[in-house]
Design a protein around this motif. Structure first.
Motif, PDB file in Angstrom:
ATOM      1  N   TRP A  20       0.834  -1.202   0.000  1.00  0.00           N
ATOM      2  CA  TRP A  20       0.000   0.000   0.000  1.00  0.00           C
ATOM      3  C   TRP A  20       0.869   1.253   0.000  1.00  0.00           C
ATOM      4  N   LEU A  21       1.942   1.259   0.744  1.00  0.00           N
ATOM      5  CA  LEU A  21       2.845   2.416   0.732  1.00  0.00           C
ATOM      6  C   LEU A  21       3.436   2.633  -0.658  1.00  0.00           C
ATOM      7  N   ARG A  25       2.994   6.057  -2.819  1.00  0.00           N
ATOM      8  CA  ARG A  25       4.140   6.810  -3.329  1.00  0.00           C
ATOM      9  C   ARG A  25       4.057   7.027  -4.840  1.00  0.00           C
ATOM     10  N   ALA A  26       3.411   6.102  -5.543  1.00  0.00           N
ATOM     11  CA  ALA A  26       3.286   6.220  -7.000  1.00  0.00           C
ATOM     12  C   ALA A  26       2.142   7.153  -7.400  1.00  0.00           C
ATOM     13  N   ASP A  27       1.199   7.361  -6.501  1.00  0.00           N
ATOM     14  CA  ASP A  27       0.055   8.215  -6.805  1.00  0.00           C
ATOM     15  C   ASP A  27       0.505   9.674  -6.801  1.00  0.00           C
ATOM     16  N   ALA A  41      -7.708   5.179  -7.868  1.00  0.00           N
ATOM     17  CA  ALA A  41      -7.470   5.447  -6.442  1.00  0.00           C
ATOM     18  C   ALA A  41      -8.587   4.910  -5.543  1.00  0.00           C
ATOM     19  N   ALA A  42      -9.831   5.188  -5.880  1.00  0.00           N
ATOM     20  CA  ALA A  42     -10.942   4.745  -5.019  1.00  0.00           C
ATOM     21  C   ALA A  42     -11.032   3.215  -4.998  1.00  0.00           C
ATOM     22  N   ARG A  43     -10.868   2.590  -6.157  1.00  0.00           N
ATOM     23  CA  ARG A  43     -10.912   1.121  -6.204  1.00  0.00           C
ATOM     24  C   ARG A  43      -9.754   0.520  -5.414  1.00  0.00           C
ATOM     25  N   SER A  44      -8.576   1.107  -5.550  1.00  0.00           N
ATOM     26  CA  SER A  44      -7.401   0.609  -4.820  1.00  0.00           C
ATOM     27  C   SER A  44      -7.612   0.714  -3.315  1.00  0.00           C
ATOM     28  N   VAL A  47      -9.991  -2.048  -2.157  1.00  0.00           N
ATOM     29  CA  VAL A  47      -9.339  -3.361  -2.109  1.00  0.00           C
ATOM     30  C   VAL A  47      -8.440  -3.450  -0.882  1.00  0.00           C
ATOM     31  N   TYR A  48      -7.653  -2.403  -0.637  1.00  0.00           N
ATOM     32  CA  TYR A  48      -6.788  -2.381   0.542  1.00  0.00           C
ATOM     33  C   TYR A  48      -7.627  -2.566   1.807  1.00  0.00           C
ATOM     34  N   ARG A  49      -8.704  -1.808   1.924  1.00  0.00           N
ATOM     35  CA  ARG A  49      -9.532  -1.853   3.136  1.00  0.00           C
ATOM     36  C   ARG A  49     -10.139  -3.246   3.327  1.00  0.00           C
ATOM     37  N   ARG A  50     -10.622  -3.870   2.246  1.00  0.00           N
ATOM     38  CA  ARG A  50     -11.188  -5.218   2.366  1.00  0.00           C
ATOM     39  C   ARG A  50     -10.124  -6.215   2.835  1.00  0.00           C
ATOM     40  N   CYS A  51      -8.935  -6.132   2.260  1.00  0.00           N
ATOM     41  CA  CYS A  51      -7.855  -7.041   2.664  1.00  0.00           C
ATOM     42  C   CYS A  51      -7.441  -6.794   4.108  1.00  0.00           C
ATOM     43  N   PHE A  52      -7.290  -5.529   4.474  1.00  0.00           N
ATOM     44  CA  PHE A  52      -6.908  -5.182   5.838  1.00  0.00           C
ATOM     45  C   PHE A  52      -7.947  -5.695   6.835  1.00  0.00           C
ATOM     46  N   ASP A  53      -9.213  -5.435   6.550  1.00  0.00           N
ATOM     47  CA  ASP A  53     -10.280  -5.884   7.446  1.00  0.00           C
ATOM     48  C   ASP A  53     -10.312  -7.404   7.570  1.00  0.00           C
ATOM     49  N   ALA A  54     -10.045  -8.105   6.464  1.00  0.00           N
ATOM     50  CA  ALA A  54     -10.051  -9.564   6.489  1.00  0.00           C
ATOM     51  C   ALA A  54      -8.918 -10.127   7.345  1.00  0.00           C
ATOM     52  N   LEU A  55      -7.829  -9.413   7.429  1.00  0.00           N
ATOM     53  CA  LEU A  55      -6.652  -9.882   8.174  1.00  0.00           C
ATOM     54  C   LEU A  55      -6.598  -9.393   9.617  1.00  0.00           C
ATOM     55  N   LEU A  56      -7.315  -8.347   9.920  1.00  0.00           N
ATOM     56  CA  LEU A  56      -7.129  -7.659  11.196  1.00  0.00           C
ATOM     57  C   LEU A  56      -7.354  -8.541  12.422  1.00  0.00           C
TER      58      LEU A  56
END
Length: 73
Positions: A20-21, A25-27, A41-44, A47-56
């Motif tokens: 994610w970092l 940095r590329a954005d 950006a919004a889709r990315s 996806v990050y939030r779904r993955c993070f929530d799934a792992l938390l």
């Protein structure tokens, strides 16, 4: 979203954060009005939030186990 069994959730959270970092940095960080309509950006972020929530929860449990004081046997 569920995460694959047998994968270390702390490792996966760390890798997710590093990836994610790299994306951040590329954005260019421009206002949406200066970006193409299909800028991901919004889709990315979703996806990050779904993955993070799934792992938390699994990551928190793993960290709790690692940081728990050793029980004398």
């Amino acid at each position: 979203m569920s995460w694959p069994e047998g994968r270390d959730p702390l490792e996966q959270l760390t890798l997710l954060g590093a990836d994610w970092l790299r994306v951040l940095r590329a954005d260019p960080g421009l206002s949406a009005r200066f970006l193409p309509a299909d800028w991901p950006a919004a889709r990315s972020a979703a996806v990050y939030r779904r993955c993070f929530d799934a792992l938390l929860l699994a990551g928190q449990r793993r960290l709790d186990r690692e940081l728990a004081p050793a029980v004398p046997g």
